[in-house]
Every structure is written in C-alpha cells, then in structure tokens.
Design a protein around this motif. Structure first.
Motif, PDB file in Angstrom:
ATOM      1  N   TYR A 197       6.590  -2.319  -7.885  1.00 36.82           N
ATOM      2  CA  TYR A 197       5.168  -2.665  -8.045  1.00 36.82           C
ATOM      3  C   TYR A 197       4.308  -1.406  -8.089  1.00 36.82           C
ATOM      4  O   TYR A 197       3.336  -1.324  -8.820  1.00 36.82           O
ATOM      5  CB  TYR A 197       4.728  -3.576  -6.903  1.00 36.82           C
ATOM      6  CG  TYR A 197       3.303  -4.050  -7.014  1.00 36.82           C
ATOM      7  CD1 TYR A 197       2.988  -5.185  -7.766  1.00 36.82           C
ATOM      8  CD2 TYR A 197       2.266  -3.373  -6.389  1.00 36.82           C
ATOM      9  CE1 TYR A 197       1.680  -5.624  -7.881  1.00 36.82           C
ATOM     10  CE2 TYR A 197       0.960  -3.811  -6.496  1.00 36.82           C
ATOM     11  CZ  TYR A 197       0.669  -4.939  -7.237  1.00 36.82           C
ATOM     12  OH  TYR A 197      -0.643  -5.362  -7.349  1.00 36.82           O
ATOM     13  N   TYR A 198       4.708  -0.395  -7.290  1.00 40.13           N
ATOM     14  CA  TYR A 198       3.989   0.877  -7.290  1.00 40.13           C
ATOM     15  C   TYR A 198       4.732   1.951  -8.071  1.00 40.13           C
ATOM     16  O   TYR A 198       4.117   2.770  -8.753  1.00 40.13           O
ATOM     17  CB  TYR A 198       3.777   1.361  -5.855  1.00 40.13           C
ATOM     18  CG  TYR A 198       2.846   0.501  -5.045  1.00 40.13           C
ATOM     19  CD1 TYR A 198       1.473   0.516  -5.271  1.00 40.13           C
ATOM     20  CD2 TYR A 198       3.336  -0.336  -4.060  1.00 40.13           C
ATOM     21  CE1 TYR A 198       0.614  -0.284  -4.529  1.00 40.13           C
ATOM     22  CE2 TYR A 198       2.485  -1.135  -3.307  1.00 40.13           C
ATOM     23  CZ  TYR A 198       1.126  -1.109  -3.550  1.00 40.13           C
ATOM     24  OH  TYR A 198       0.267  -1.906  -2.821  1.00 40.13           O
TER      25      TYR A 198
ATOM     26  N   LYS B 155       0.795  -1.221   0.000  1.00 41.35           N
ATOM     27  CA  LYS B 155       0.000   0.000   0.000  1.00 41.35           C
ATOM     28  C   LYS B 155       0.834   1.280   0.000  1.00 41.35           C
ATOM     29  O   LYS B 155       0.337   2.338   0.391  1.00 41.35           O
ATOM     30  CB  LYS B 155      -0.996   0.005   1.153  1.00 41.35           C
ATOM     31  CG  LYS B 155      -2.094  -1.051   0.999  1.00 41.35           C
ATOM     32  CD  LYS B 155      -3.212  -0.869   1.994  1.00 41.35           C
ATOM     33  CE  LYS B 155      -4.331  -1.864   1.720  1.00 41.35           C
ATOM     34  NZ  LYS B 155      -5.454  -1.715   2.657  1.00 41.35           N
ATOM     35  N   CYS B 156       2.090   1.196  -0.437  1.00 31.23           N
ATOM     36  CA  CYS B 156       2.896   2.413  -0.647  1.00 31.23           C
ATOM     37  C   CYS B 156       2.529   2.983  -2.021  1.00 31.23           C
ATOM     38  O   CYS B 156       3.366   3.061  -2.933  1.00 31.23           O
ATOM     39  CB  CYS B 156       4.382   2.101  -0.552  1.00 31.23           C
ATOM     40  SG  CYS B 156       4.939   1.592   1.078  1.00 31.23           S
ATOM     41  N   ALA B 157       1.277   3.379  -2.150  1.00 29.26           N
ATOM     42  CA  ALA B 157       0.692   3.665  -3.459  1.00 29.26           C
ATOM     43  C   ALA B 157       1.187   4.956  -4.094  1.00 29.26           C
ATOM     44  O   ALA B 157       0.994   5.163  -5.297  1.00 29.26           O
ATOM     45  CB  ALA B 157      -0.840   3.704  -3.339  1.00 29.26           C
ATOM     46  N   LYS B 158       1.820   5.833  -3.330  1.00 25.24           N
ATOM     47  CA  LYS B 158       2.335   7.087  -3.893  1.00 25.24           C
ATOM     48  C   LYS B 158       3.814   7.013  -4.243  1.00 25.24           C
ATOM     49  O   LYS B 158       4.411   8.015  -4.644  1.00 25.24           O
ATOM     50  CB  LYS B 158       2.067   8.238  -2.927  1.00 25.24           C
ATOM     51  CG  LYS B 158       0.573   8.523  -2.765  1.00 25.24           C
ATOM     52  CD  LYS B 158       0.324   9.750  -1.906  1.00 25.24           C
ATOM     53  CE  LYS B 158      -1.171  10.022  -1.792  1.00 25.24           C
ATOM     54  NZ  LYS B 158      -1.450  11.207  -0.938  1.00 25.24           N
TER      55      LYS B 158
ATOM     56  N   GLU C  84       6.882   6.662  -6.409  1.00 28.89           N
ATOM     57  CA  GLU C  84       7.040   6.998  -7.825  1.00 28.89           C
ATOM     58  C   GLU C  84       8.396   6.618  -8.400  1.00 28.89           C
ATOM     59  O   GLU C  84       8.501   6.387  -9.615  1.00 28.89           O
ATOM     60  CB  GLU C  84       6.847   8.510  -8.020  1.00 28.89           C
ATOM     61  CG  GLU C  84       5.462   9.014  -7.644  1.00 28.89           C
ATOM     62  CD  GLU C  84       5.370  10.521  -7.728  1.00 28.89           C
ATOM     63  OE1 GLU C  84       6.434  11.185  -7.824  1.00 28.89           O
ATOM     64  OE2 GLU C  84       4.247  11.051  -7.698  1.00 28.89           O
TER      65      GLU C  84
END
Length: 218
Positions: free
Chosen positions: A135-136, A106-109, A111
């Motif tokens: 993955y993110y 869930k480290c969705a930000k 980049e």
C-alpha cells in the motif's frame, strides 16, 4: 506522558492494552532484543504501539530500517508496525500466511517489499489495505528482482483479497488457467496496470471475481 522519550520492551511482554501510549508525543526510540517476541505482542490499537509516536525501532541496539521477518513466523498481528516511519523495506518469508489489520498503518516511508515465492504471497490473507505493505511501498521484489510484469505461477488457484492492493508499480500480469478465484480488492489502486495476459478464454470466464481487475487495463 509527553516526557517519555525512550522505552525498552522486554521479551516477556505479550500484550499492550488500548491507548497505553496515547499522546506520548516525546517518544523517540523503542528498544527490543527479539523480533519474534515483538511479533507475538497483541496490541490493542495504534496508540498501544510505541512506534506510532517514536518512529524508530532498535533491535539489539541497532537501528532497524530494513526489516527481515524471521522465518517460521506465520502471522503478523494487528498494529504490529503501526506508525513506524523509520521502516524503508521489509522481507516477508514464505511462512507468513496472514497479516492482520493496520499492521503497516502510516508506514509512509516504506519503499520496498521483498519475497521469495509468488505462490506464498498470493495465499496471504490480508485483513485490510493497511495490512499489505505494498500500500505504501509500491515496489515488490521477487528473489531480488523488481516485479513490474508479474507472472502468476501455474500452481496458484486463488489470489487472496488485497494481495496487490495499491501496487502502482505493476504494469502487466499473466494469469494462468489454474486461477479460479480473485479475492476482494486484490488489485484496487493498481493504477499502473495496463495489460492482462491469459491463455484460455474459457478458464477466464470461469474465474470468480471479487476484485476490480478489469478496471485498469485492456
């Protein structure tokens, strides 16, 4: 404890048990003074890590968004950064040889991922897809330059499982004759991959594949 908003974690903590911070939905900030000490904590699950709810990590009172893993760290433990929405980039040193399950869940930000040695990266053991920050991030920088056309070094003999899992920014790859094995899911979800370059068909035919490399490109 929904009333808990801030937590300061001392360097002495080495383990946090399962669900220690479960449903601590009011958490906003986590303070630490040593990243190496944080990386040595054994987390029981995702909700044992206060970052899962707080999303903001402060190192010596400074908000961390661009994380540099200290040189000399060899392993990133399970759930180490699980839920850390404030993380936007990470630099991983050559010393890291394993990244364990759900380390970046869930480290969705996230980049950008920065590395200095593609050989060292190919040798990292990723336990599952959420252990690989690509993955993110979808952007891998080698010595400061964005990699879209990847050249695997001639000293690489195997590409570990999940090494490039989810790397949608990868457009082409050159695989040298030295590669004998490509691990499980090494190129899963590399949907931007269009071209694979080789120099010897015999060497290619001798590679042991545990990956869907051929799924995407011509």
């Amino acid at each position: 404890c929904t009333g808990l908003t801030i937590i300061t974690m001392p360097d002495s903590v080495t383990s946090i048990g399962e669900t220690a911070f479960y449903r601590c939905t009011g958490l906003k900030k986590v303070y630490i003074s040593d990243m190496t000490a944080w990386l040595n904590i054994s987390f029981g699950d995702n909700s044992s890590n206060p970052l899962y709810y707080s999303h903001d990590l402060y190192l010596n009172d400074e908000l961390v968004t661009n994380l540099v893993i200290p040189n000399g760290i060899t392993s990133i433990k399970p759930y180490a950064f699980s839920g850390w929405l404030g993380l936007t980039s990470i630099t991983i040193p050559d010393s890291v040889t394993s990244i364990n399950r759900y380390a970046f869940l869930k480290c969705a930000k996230l980049e950008r991922v920065y590395i200095a040695d593609i050989t060292a990266w190919c040798n990292i053991k990723f336990e599952n897809e959420f252990s690989n920050p690509l993955y993110y991030a979808n952007n891998l920088y080698l010595n400061g330059e964005l990699v879209t056309d990847l050249v695997i070094s001639n000293d690489v003999t195997s590409i570990c499982g999940r090494a490039f899992y989810g790397y949608t920014g990868l457009a082409s790859i050159l695989i040298p004759n030295s590669v004998k094995l490509i691990g499980q899911s090494a190129f899963d979800d590399c949907s931007g991959l269009e071209r694979v370059y080789i120099t010897d068909m015999s060497a290619w035919c001798n590679i042991s594949f545990f990956s869907k490399l051929n799924y995407y490109q011509t």
